[in-house]
Design an enzyme around this catalytic site. Structure first.
Site, PDB file in Angstrom:
ATOM      1  N   LYS A   1       3.874  -0.340  -9.891  1.00  0.00           N
ATOM      2  CA  LYS A   1       3.972   1.080  -9.523  1.00  0.00           C
ATOM      3  C   LYS A   1       5.422   1.481  -9.315  1.00  0.00           C
ATOM      4  O   LYS A   1       5.788   2.647  -9.532  1.00  0.00           O
ATOM      5  CB  LYS A   1       3.113   1.389  -8.296  1.00  0.00           C
TER       6      LYS A   1
ATOM      7  N   GLY B   1       0.818  -1.201   0.000  1.00  0.00           N
ATOM      8  CA  GLY B   1       0.000   0.000   0.000  1.00  0.00           C
ATOM      9  C   GLY B   1       0.849   1.248   0.000  1.00  0.00           C
ATOM     10  O   GLY B   1       2.078   1.181  -0.085  1.00  0.00           O
TER      11      GLY B   1
END
Length: 331
Positions: free
Chosen positions: A187, A131
């Site tokens: 990412k 996260g």
């Protein structure tokens, strides 16, 4: 002394997790490869090389012996992705929970970290913690939310959330391990691209466009591998992408910024003690995408930059000159 939770890897992220986990007075065992880091943590309550800003809690104990981690019920693995197999195999884990906190894809095999962990510790119950997290903020006790994706479903989640959740650290349940892993791995590569935009001073419009189009690449790749759209649009996907693509606190973003300013990847990485996982993930990710016929032009551009095959402005110009198309198709 009995430990409920152990953290394997005393870099910035591993040390921050140990600090957070020990914030309520629980004993936490932290493994470090470097004997000097172990000494400094135990004697000075500091980790100067990796998290110098933190005064570490007295209930953190550091060790350089992997065997000490073997029987701790919950282990958080925070070693660089490319070393996960050797480190986890060296622990000799027999059962228990293993929570993977590194984001990457294994070079040479193209395996996600959960697959690597299952081979290295076949009797362990695997989960993925991922996260939008900066280590120094977690260590400072600032509010943080993450995805905790559990291969063992809700039963494992209830066990792990009790061990890991703290007032300022909130894990959200998922059983989509693949989605959580892909979000974090992709990412990192996209953060390098956003750093290049910063280094070239191309502006906020360009960065926002790159984040949006990069997210489309993450979706295409993730859906092809069985990830759920909701996972990719959650904390471990879009949430992590937005954070990491917006700050030089990200090692991947700062690497990209240096590339945009004209430095070579080899020179930048040789001068660092910390690892920018995206640099190792990018070529593997590009190979996997090509093999499946998945269009990932931003990822391909990052590979070109890392290899030094073209100047940053030329690579960006190539992205801008691609054929015009519809925004939304995922194919």
């Amino acid at each position: 002394m009995t430990f409920e939770v152990g953290v394997v890897g005393a870099g910035a992220w591993g040390t921050a997790l140990a600090q957070m986990l020990s914030s309520d007075g629980r004993e936490v065992l932290l493994w470090a490869r470097e004997s000097e880091v172990v000494r400094e943590i135990n004697e000075d309550r500091r980790n100067g090389p990796f998290l110098p800003s933190a005064c570490l809690n007295p209930t953190i104990t550091a060790t350089a012996d992997l065997a000490d981690m073997a029987r701790i019920p919950v282990l958080l693995l925070v070693t660089p992705a490319q070393h996960l197999a050797s480190v986890l195999g060296g622990i000799g884990r027999d059962g228990g929970d293993v929570v993977l906190c590194s984001k990457g894809i294994e070079a040479g095999t193209g395996r996600l970290m959960a697959d690597v962990a299952r081979d290295a510790a076949p009797d362990a119950s695997i989960a993925v913690l991922s996260g939008p997290t900066f280590a120094h903020e977690v260590a400072d006790g600032l509010p943080t939310a993450v995805t905790l994706a559990c291969a063992g479903g809700e039963e494992q989640w209830l066990r792990l959330s009790t061990a890991i959740a703290r007032p300022t650290f909130r894990p959200y349940y998922s059983d989509d391990v693949t989605g959580a892993e892909i979000g974090g791995a992709v990412k990192n590569v996209l953060a390098i691209a956003c750093g290049v935009v910063e280094g070239l001073r191309l502006g906020q419009n360009a960065r926002a466009a790159l984040i949006s189009r990069g997210f489309a690449e993450m979706q295409r790749f993730g859906l092809a591998l069985g990830a759920r759209p909701k996972t990719l649009s959650g904390l471990s996907g879009l949430g992590d992408l937005v954070l990491t693509c917006s700050s030089t606190s990200s090692r991947n973003f700062s690497l990209g910024k240096a590339l945009g300013e004209g430095a070579s990847a080899t020179a930048v990485m040789a001068d660092r003690a910390t690892v920018a996982e995206g640099a190792f993930t990018a070529p593997v990710l590009a190979d996997l995408a090509r093999g499946r016929g998945i269009s990932m032009p931003i990822v391909e551009a990052v590979v070109t930059l890392l290899e030094g095959a073209a100047p940053a402005r030329e690579v960006v110009a190539g992205l801008l000159s691609r054929p015009l198309t519809a925004e939304n198709p995922l194919v």
